[in-house]
Design a protein around this motif. Sequence first.
Motif, short mmCIF file in Angstrom:
data_model
loop_
_atom_site.label_atom_id
_atom_site.label_comp_id
_atom_site.label_asym_id
_atom_site.label_seq_id
_atom_site.Cartn_x
_atom_site.Cartn_y
_atom_site.Cartn_z
N ILE A 23 -2.98 -9.77 4.24
CA ILE A 23 -3.55 -11.12 4.30
C ILE A 23 -4.84 -11.11 5.10
CG2 ILE A 23 -1.31 -12.28 4.08
CD1 ILE A 23 -1.57 -12.93 7.16
N GLY A 24 -5.60 -12.17 4.93
CA GLY A 24 -6.76 -12.44 5.77
C GLY A 24 -6.31 -13.38 6.88
N PRO A 25 -7.12 -14.37 7.23
CA PRO A 25 -6.76 -15.28 8.32
C PRO A 25 -5.45 -16.02 8.04
CG PRO A 25 -9.07 -15.52 7.74
CD PRO A 25 -8.45 -14.65 6.69
N GLY A 26 -4.62 -16.10 9.08
CA GLY A 26 -3.35 -16.80 8.95
C GLY A 26 -2.37 -16.38 10.01
N LEU A 27 -1.12 -16.20 9.58
CA LEU A 27 -0.04 -15.85 10.50
C LEU A 27 0.69 -14.60 10.04
CD1 LEU A 27 1.59 -19.35 11.12
CD2 LEU A 27 -0.05 -18.15 12.58
N ALA A 46 10.97 -22.14 9.06
CA ALA A 46 9.79 -22.23 8.20
C ALA A 46 9.07 -23.56 8.39
CB ALA A 46 10.19 -22.04 6.74
N GLU A 47 9.82 -24.65 8.46
CA GLU A 47 9.22 -25.97 8.66
C GLU A 47 8.48 -26.04 9.99
OE1 GLU A 47 12.44 -28.76 8.25
OE2 GLU A 47 12.79 -28.15 6.17
N ARG A 48 9.09 -25.49 11.02
CA ARG A 48 8.48 -25.52 12.36
C ARG A 48 7.20 -24.70 12.39
NH1 ARG A 48 9.05 -28.22 17.36
NH2 ARG A 48 7.98 -26.88 18.80
N ILE A 49 7.23 -23.51 11.81
CA ILE A 49 6.04 -22.66 11.80
C ILE A 49 4.92 -23.31 11.00
CG2 ILE A 49 5.13 -20.45 10.95
CD1 ILE A 49 7.87 -19.22 11.79
N LEU A 66 -1.37 -24.22 10.17
CA LEU A 66 -1.65 -23.29 9.08
C LEU A 66 -2.06 -24.06 7.83
CD1 LEU A 66 -1.59 -20.28 8.24
CD2 LEU A 66 0.77 -20.66 7.52
N ARG A 67 -1.40 -25.17 7.60
CA ARG A 67 -1.72 -26.00 6.43
C ARG A 67 -3.15 -26.51 6.53
NH1 ARG A 67 2.75 -28.55 6.05
NH2 ARG A 67 3.48 -27.29 4.33
N ASP A 68 -3.56 -26.94 7.73
CA ASP A 68 -4.92 -27.45 7.93
C ASP A 68 -5.97 -26.39 7.65
OD1 ASP A 68 -3.94 -29.97 8.81
OD2 ASP A 68 -3.76 -29.20 10.87
N THR A 69 -5.66 -25.14 7.98
CA THR A 69 -6.64 -24.06 7.82
C THR A 69 -6.52 -23.34 6.48
OG1 THR A 69 -5.18 -22.40 8.82
CG2 THR A 69 -6.65 -23.64 10.31
N GLN A 70 -5.48 -23.66 5.72
CA GLN A 70 -5.20 -23.01 4.44
C GLN A 70 -5.09 -21.50 4.60
OE1 GLN A 70 -8.20 -24.52 1.74
NE2 GLN A 70 -7.20 -26.51 1.63
N GLY A 71 -4.45 -21.09 5.70
CA GLY A 71 -4.27 -19.67 5.98
C GLY A 71 -3.13 -19.08 5.16
N SER A 72 -3.03 -17.77 5.24
CA SER A 72 -1.99 -17.02 4.54
C SER A 72 -0.91 -16.58 5.53
CB SER A 72 -2.59 -15.79 3.86
OG SER A 72 -3.58 -16.16 2.94
N VAL A 73 0.18 -16.02 4.97
CA VAL A 73 1.31 -15.59 5.79
C VAL A 73 1.73 -14.18 5.37
CG1 VAL A 73 3.73 -16.07 6.34
CG2 VAL A 73 2.14 -17.96 6.03
N LEU A 74 2.00 -13.34 6.37
CA LEU A 74 2.61 -12.04 6.13
C LEU A 74 3.93 -12.05 6.88
CD1 LEU A 74 2.62 -9.12 5.09
CD2 LEU A 74 1.35 -8.47 7.14
N VAL A 75 5.05 -11.95 6.14
CA VAL A 75 6.39 -11.99 6.72
C VAL A 75 6.96 -10.57 6.72
CG1 VAL A 75 8.71 -12.95 6.53
CG2 VAL A 75 6.74 -14.33 5.85
N GLU A 115 6.37 -24.04 1.02
CA GLU A 115 5.54 -24.89 1.89
C GLU A 115 4.09 -24.88 1.42
OE1 GLU A 115 6.09 -26.84 4.63
OE2 GLU A 115 8.25 -26.53 4.69
N GLY A 116 3.76 -24.01 0.45
CA GLY A 116 2.42 -23.98 -0.13
C GLY A 116 1.53 -22.88 0.38
N PHE A 117 2.09 -21.91 1.11
CA PHE A 117 1.28 -20.84 1.69
C PHE A 117 1.30 -19.58 0.82
CE2 PHE A 117 3.07 -23.22 5.37
CZ PHE A 117 1.90 -23.89 5.69
N ALA A 118 0.14 -18.96 0.67
CA ALA A 118 0.09 -17.63 0.05
C ALA A 118 0.84 -16.71 1.00
CB ALA A 118 -1.36 -17.19 -0.13
N THR A 119 1.92 -16.11 0.51
CA THR A 119 2.82 -15.35 1.37
C THR A 119 3.03 -13.94 0.84
OG1 THR A 119 3.97 -17.39 1.99
CG2 THR A 119 5.14 -15.33 2.40
N GLU A 120 2.75 -12.97 1.70
CA GLU A 120 3.01 -11.57 1.42
C GLU A 120 4.19 -11.14 2.29
OE1 GLU A 120 1.04 -9.26 -0.56
OE2 GLU A 120 0.14 -11.06 -1.39
#
Length: 147
Positions: A23-27, A46-49, A66-75, A115-120
């Motif tokens: 991922i790029g910017p995100g969590l 997931a809701e809390r994060i 994360l929603r405000d920044t439209q960031g991605s997630v790597l789990v 939740e709408g996040f691009a998730t890897e």
Amino acid sequence: MRAVVQRVTEARVTVKGDVIGQIGPGLMILVCAMQGDGEPEADRLAERIAKLRIFKDEAGKMNLSLRDTQGSVLVVSQFTLAADLRGNRPGFSYAAPPAEGRRLYEHFAARMRAEGFATETGEFGADMAVNLVNDGPVTIWLDTATL
């Protein structure tokens, strides 16, 4: 469930030299299912994060999610978050059994996608190399037992 959430500018996970998630910017989220956890805990985590306001706004304050920044997630699965450190060698009996841990890990990742996040993701149970650039650094520890 337990998680370590890191705000990153980039992150990737490799298995046997192959990049399997990036991922790029995100969590970057290290996650562990504990004994007795179920889908409600994974959903709550997931809701809390998704709502954590740990990204900088235009004034430099941690005020955006994360929603405000439209960031991605790597789990990435991380059963060592369940370490019992009563001695010098950690035990992991507090972690959910592997089949349940995998199911909840996959459920959590699916919930982040919902939740709408691009998730890897990483690969459950694999020996992984995780590389990241921690932004800030910002690192938050969460446990559904205390949320």
